[in-house]
Design a protein around this motif. Structure first.
Motif, PDB file in Angstrom:
ATOM      1  N   ARG A 133       1.075  -1.255  -0.209  1.00 13.74           N
ATOM      2  CA  ARG A 133      -0.055   0.210   0.030  1.00 13.74           C
ATOM      3  C   ARG A 133       1.066   1.289  -0.142  1.00 13.74           C
ATOM      4  NH1 ARG A 133      -2.646  -3.090   4.005  1.00 13.74           N
ATOM      5  NH2 ARG A 133      -4.312  -3.899   3.314  1.00 13.74           N
ATOM      6  N   TYR A 134       2.151   0.999   0.828  1.00 16.09           N
ATOM      7  CA  TYR A 134       3.073   2.359   0.810  1.00 16.09           C
ATOM      8  C   TYR A 134       4.041   2.259  -0.808  1.00 16.09           C
ATOM      9  CZ  TYR A 134       0.949   3.754   4.977  1.00 16.09           C
ATOM     10  OH  TYR A 134       0.102   3.788   6.273  1.00 16.09           O
ATOM     11  N   ARG A 135       4.198   1.666  -1.334  1.00 17.02           N
ATOM     12  CA  ARG A 135       5.004   1.416  -2.570  1.00 17.02           C
ATOM     13  C   ARG A 135       4.945   2.435  -2.989  1.00 17.02           C
ATOM     14  NH1 ARG A 135       0.149   0.008  -3.567  1.00 17.02           N
ATOM     15  NH2 ARG A 135      -0.573   0.468  -6.565  1.00 17.02           N
ATOM     16  N   HIS A 136       3.845   3.835  -3.421  1.00 17.21           N
ATOM     17  CA  HIS A 136       4.701   5.226  -3.263  1.00 17.21           C
ATOM     18  C   HIS A 136       5.379   5.942  -2.444  1.00 17.21           C
ATOM     19  CE1 HIS A 136       1.903   4.420  -7.195  1.00 17.21           C
ATOM     20  NE2 HIS A 136       1.120   4.371  -6.372  1.00 17.21           N
ATOM     21  N   LEU A 137       5.681   5.495  -1.234  1.00 21.03           N
ATOM     22  CA  LEU A 137       6.381   5.953  -0.251  1.00 21.03           C
ATOM     23  C   LEU A 137       8.187   5.576  -0.669  1.00 21.03           C
ATOM     24  CD1 LEU A 137       6.645   7.852   1.591  1.00 21.03           C
ATOM     25  CD2 LEU A 137       5.808   6.701   3.466  1.00 21.03           C
ATOM     26  N   ILE A 138       7.849   4.530  -0.933  1.00 22.89           N
ATOM     27  CA  ILE A 138       8.929   3.622  -0.472  1.00 22.89           C
ATOM     28  C   ILE A 138      10.035   4.052  -1.894  1.00 22.89           C
ATOM     29  CG2 ILE A 138      10.015   1.566  -1.435  1.00 22.89           C
ATOM     30  CD1 ILE A 138       7.867  -0.136   0.341  1.00 22.89           C
ATOM     31  N   ALA A 139       8.800   4.045  -3.440  1.00 27.02           N
ATOM     32  CA  ALA A 139       9.958   5.277  -4.001  1.00 27.02           C
ATOM     33  C   ALA A 139      10.002   6.623  -4.036  1.00 27.02           C
ATOM     34  CB  ALA A 139       8.792   4.950  -5.471  1.00 27.02           C
ATOM     35  N   GLU A 140       9.115   7.158  -3.260  1.00 28.93           N
ATOM     36  CA  GLU A 140       9.837   8.519  -2.995  1.00 28.93           C
ATOM     37  C   GLU A 140      11.424   8.870  -2.253  1.00 28.93           C
ATOM     38  OE1 GLU A 140      11.095  12.885  -2.768  1.00 28.93           O
ATOM     39  OE2 GLU A 140       8.957  11.203  -4.322  1.00 28.93           O
ATOM     40  N   PHE A 141      11.176   7.499  -0.718  1.00 28.84           N
ATOM     41  CA  PHE A 141      12.361   7.250  -0.228  1.00 28.84           C
ATOM     42  C   PHE A 141      12.930   6.969  -0.743  1.00 28.84           C
ATOM     43  CE2 PHE A 141      10.660   7.032   4.588  1.00 28.84           C
ATOM     44  CZ  PHE A 141       9.759   8.450   4.577  1.00 28.84           C
ATOM     45  N   VAL A 142      13.338   6.049  -2.298  1.00 28.73           N
ATOM     46  CA  VAL A 142      14.495   6.423  -2.779  1.00 28.73           C
ATOM     47  C   VAL A 142      15.240   7.016  -3.273  1.00 28.73           C
ATOM     48  CG1 VAL A 142      15.327   4.400  -4.266  1.00 28.73           C
ATOM     49  CG2 VAL A 142      13.277   3.270  -2.428  1.00 28.73           C
ATOM     50  N   ARG A 143      14.348   7.861  -3.998  1.00 32.74           N
ATOM     51  CA  ARG A 143      14.448   9.217  -5.113  1.00 32.74           C
ATOM     52  C   ARG A 143      15.269  10.006  -3.398  1.00 32.74           C
ATOM     53  NH1 ARG A 143      13.814  14.000  -5.477  1.00 32.74           N
ATOM     54  NH2 ARG A 143      12.701  13.636  -3.540  1.00 32.74           N
ATOM     55  N   ARG A 144      14.505   9.996  -2.768  1.00 37.73           N
ATOM     56  CA  ARG A 144      15.475  11.069  -1.640  1.00 37.73           C
ATOM     57  C   ARG A 144      16.370  10.619  -1.270  1.00 37.73           C
ATOM     58  NH1 ARG A 144      13.966   9.933   4.359  1.00 37.73           N
ATOM     59  NH2 ARG A 144      15.045   8.366   3.514  1.00 37.73           N
ATOM     60  N   ASP A 145      16.945   8.683  -1.004  1.00 36.77           N
ATOM     61  CA  ASP A 145      18.463   8.523  -0.338  1.00 36.77           C
ATOM     62  C   ASP A 145      19.601   8.888  -0.817  1.00 36.77           C
ATOM     63  OD1 ASP A 145      17.036   8.204   1.458  1.00 36.77           O
ATOM     64  OD2 ASP A 145      17.654   5.543   1.657  1.00 36.77           O
ATOM     65  N   ILE A 146      19.094   8.528  -2.909  1.00 39.13           N
ATOM     66  CA  ILE A 146      20.204   8.886  -3.668  1.00 39.13           C
ATOM     67  C   ILE A 146      20.455  10.419  -4.216  1.00 39.13           C
ATOM     68  CG2 ILE A 146      20.476   8.919  -6.229  1.00 39.13           C
ATOM     69  CD1 ILE A 146      18.607   5.708  -6.323  1.00 39.13           C
ATOM     70  N   VAL A 147      19.372  10.823  -4.088  1.00 41.46           N
ATOM     71  CA  VAL A 147      19.603  12.537  -4.123  1.00 41.46           C
ATOM     72  C   VAL A 147      20.539  13.146  -3.406  1.00 41.46           C
ATOM     73  CG1 VAL A 147      18.486  14.078  -4.104  1.00 41.46           C
ATOM     74  CG2 VAL A 147      17.592  13.405  -5.496  1.00 41.46           C
ATOM     75  N   THR A 148      19.692  12.263  -1.659  1.00 45.68           N
ATOM     76  CA  THR A 148      20.903  12.893  -0.629  1.00 45.68           C
ATOM     77  C   THR A 148      22.082  12.498  -0.704  1.00 45.68           C
ATOM     78  OG1 THR A 148      18.727  12.753   0.900  1.00 45.68           O
ATOM     79  CG2 THR A 148      20.791  13.544   1.500  1.00 45.68           C
ATOM     80  N   ARG A 149      22.256  11.697  -1.117  1.00 49.30           N
ATOM     81  CA  ARG A 149      23.665  10.700  -0.816  1.00 49.30           C
ATOM     82  C   ARG A 149      24.817  11.228  -2.109  1.00 49.30           C
ATOM     83  NH1 ARG A 149      25.310   4.614  -2.532  1.00 49.30           N
ATOM     84  NH2 ARG A 149      27.845   4.305  -1.705  1.00 49.30           N
ATOM     85  N   TYR A 150      24.399  11.923  -3.248  1.00 53.21           N
ATOM     86  CA  TYR A 150      25.268  12.607  -3.687  1.00 53.21           C
ATOM     87  C   TYR A 150      25.098  14.100  -4.605  1.00 53.21           C
ATOM     88  CZ  TYR A 150      25.916   8.122  -5.083  1.00 53.21           C
ATOM     89  OH  TYR A 150      26.571   6.290  -5.260  1.00 53.21           O
ATOM     90  N   LYS A 151      23.904  14.934  -3.861  1.00 51.44           N
ATOM     91  CA  LYS A 151      24.139  15.965  -3.932  1.00 51.44           C
ATOM     92  C   LYS A 151      24.966  16.773  -3.430  1.00 51.44           C
ATOM     93  CE  LYS A 151      22.033  17.521   0.561  1.00 51.44           C
ATOM     94  NZ  LYS A 151      20.613  18.768   1.531  1.00 51.44           N
ATOM     95  N   ARG A 152      26.340  16.994  -2.736  1.00 52.82           N
ATOM     96  CA  ARG A 152      27.264  17.584  -2.465  1.00 52.82           C
ATOM     97  C   ARG A 152      28.801  16.930  -3.217  1.00 52.82           C
ATOM     98  NH1 ARG A 152      25.503  20.453   1.902  1.00 52.82           N
ATOM     99  NH2 ARG A 152      24.530  20.738   2.940  1.00 52.82           N
ATOM    100  N   SER A 153      28.177  16.022  -3.268  1.00 51.96           N
ATOM    101  CA  SER A 153      28.748  15.623  -4.398  1.00 51.96           C
ATOM    102  C   SER A 153      29.648  16.126  -5.984  1.00 51.96           C
ATOM    103  CB  SER A 153      29.352  13.869  -3.917  1.00 51.96           C
ATOM    104  OG  SER A 153      29.863  13.718  -5.452  1.00 51.96           O
ATOM    105  N   THR A 154      30.900  16.551  -6.462  1.00 46.49           N
ATOM    106  CA  THR A 154      30.950  16.990  -8.128  1.00 46.49           C
ATOM    107  C   THR A 154      30.257  15.969  -8.684  1.00 46.49           C
ATOM    108  OG1 THR A 154      32.751  18.910  -6.955  1.00 46.49           O
ATOM    109  CG2 THR A 154      32.825  18.351  -9.275  1.00 46.49           C
ATOM    110  N   LEU A 155      31.259  14.855  -8.314  1.00 48.13           N
ATOM    111  CA  LEU A 155      31.009  14.007  -9.799  1.00 48.13           C
ATOM    112  C   LEU A 155      29.543  13.407  -9.038  1.00 48.13           C
ATOM    113  CD1 LEU A 155      34.730  12.209  -9.999  1.00 48.13           C
ATOM    114  CD2 LEU A 155      33.852  13.750 -10.532  1.00 48.13           C
ATOM    115  N   GLY A 156      28.453  12.926  -8.221  1.00 46.13           N
ATOM    116  CA  GLY A 156      27.306  13.105  -8.111  1.00 46.13           C
ATOM    117  C   GLY A 156      27.435  11.320  -8.464  1.00 46.13           C
ATOM    118  N   VAL A 157      26.682  10.930  -9.542  1.00 41.06           N
ATOM    119  CA  VAL A 157      26.522   9.077  -9.391  1.00 41.06           C
ATOM    120  C   VAL A 157      27.268   8.689  -9.997  1.00 41.06           C
ATOM    121  CG1 VAL A 157      25.152   9.139 -11.270  1.00 41.06           C
ATOM    122  CG2 VAL A 157      24.604   7.705  -9.171  1.00 41.06           C
ATOM    123  N   LEU A 158      27.965   9.721 -10.656  1.00 43.70           N
ATOM    124  CA  LEU A 158      29.199   8.327 -11.110  1.00 43.70           C
ATOM    125  C   LEU A 158      30.055   7.897 -10.001  1.00 43.70           C
ATOM    126  CD1 LEU A 158      30.852  11.542 -13.919  1.00 43.70           C
ATOM    127  CD2 LEU A 158      29.427   8.924 -14.064  1.00 43.70           C
TER     128      LEU A 158
END
Length: 274
Positions: free
Chosen positions: A25-50
């Motif tokens: 039922r909360y699958r959409h919230l899980i998808a949003e948390f995944v997006r948040r985790d990835i963005v937060t992890r690399y937002k201060r990095s110069t090379l980002g997701v690389l």
């Protein structure tokens, strides 16, 4: 006057099933948390997701110096040998380390609103899968440089990813349960994880282990069976044997059931202990 269905909070489905239904039922919230985790992890990095692609390459280069040059391991096409094990181990270590940490840090959120407790483990799995898919990019580049052609056996990789995901989710849930009652589990597991990596034949062929120790090192090591599901098609170009698939399936499904039922049994109590 017709009477509608009456909600009775005392009547609940089995806890394991209830957690599964709530997670869906909360699958959409899980998808949003995944997006948040990835963005937060690399937002201060110069090379980002690389960095997701550069990290396994950097580790591979270090291991080439240590094992290939210093210990004179003669495994042909060693970079592919290492990367095929390293990307699967990277996913496993990321998911099982992040799941208990995320749950522990989410206490204030859990106290305010209801969300399924398994949401945090699913979020760790989702973020790990994104990184795993990106990790295949440098591996494909290395295979092209070393002129290793793709084979039909690569079609077995989705099964390898599925079984590794089930195993990682199960262990992540079990560690999450223990961590709520004993937070030191996170630090103990970090040490154990390092030792586990070096006995899983990621950086060296299993033949260098003395015969009398191989059964203990590999047959009792669930990650060895799961890593072989990646290494067989990626490095050897072969379909995984039925023995490897059977062993990996048994350990993956068993761990998922153990972790899921252990977590679901304590799910209601976890919110009061976070």
């Amino acid at each position: 006057m017709s009477e509608g269905p009456i909600y009775d909070s005392a009547v609940r489905p089995p806890r394991a099933l209830e957690e599964l239904l709530d997670a869906y039922r909360y699958r959409h919230l899980i998808a949003e948390f995944v997006r948040r985790d990835i963005v937060t992890r690399y937002k201060r990095s110069t090379l980002g997701v690389l960095w997701t692609m550069l990290n396994p390459l950097g580790t591979m280069l270090i291991m080439m110096v240590v094992f290939y040059q210093l210990f004179h391991i003669t495994t042909p096409k060693y970079p592919i040998f290492v990367l095929s094990g390293l990307i699967s181990w990277g996913f496993f270590s990321q998911v099982t380390s992040a799941a208990p940490q995320t749950l522990l840090w989410s206490g204030p959120l859990v106290h305010r609103v209801y969300i399924p407790r398994t949401l945090f483990a699913f979020t760790s799995v989702g973020a790990g899968l994104v990184n795993l898919m990106l990790s295949f990019v440098p591996l494909a580049v290395i295979m092209a440089i070393l002129r290793v052609p793709p084979t039909p056996a690569l079609l077995s990789l989705p099964l390898a990813v599925l079984l590794l995901t089930l195993f990682s989710l199960g262990l992540g849930l079990l560690l999450s349960t223990w961590t709520v009652y004993f937070p030191d589990v996170i630090d103990i597991y970090a040490i154990f994880l390092t030792a586990w990596m070096y006995v899983s034949a990621i950086f060296y062929p299993y033949e260098i282990i003395p015969i009398e120790y191989r059964w203990w090192f590999f047959n009792l090591n669930p990650m060895y069976h799961l890593i072989l599901l990646f290494r067989d098609p990626l490095y050897y170009g072969n379909w995984p044997s039925l023995a490897h698939v059977g062993a990996a399936t048994v350990v993956a499904v068993s761990m998922l059931l153990i972790g899921w039922f252990a977590f679901a049994r304590k799910a209601d109590e976890l919110a009061y202990r976070l």
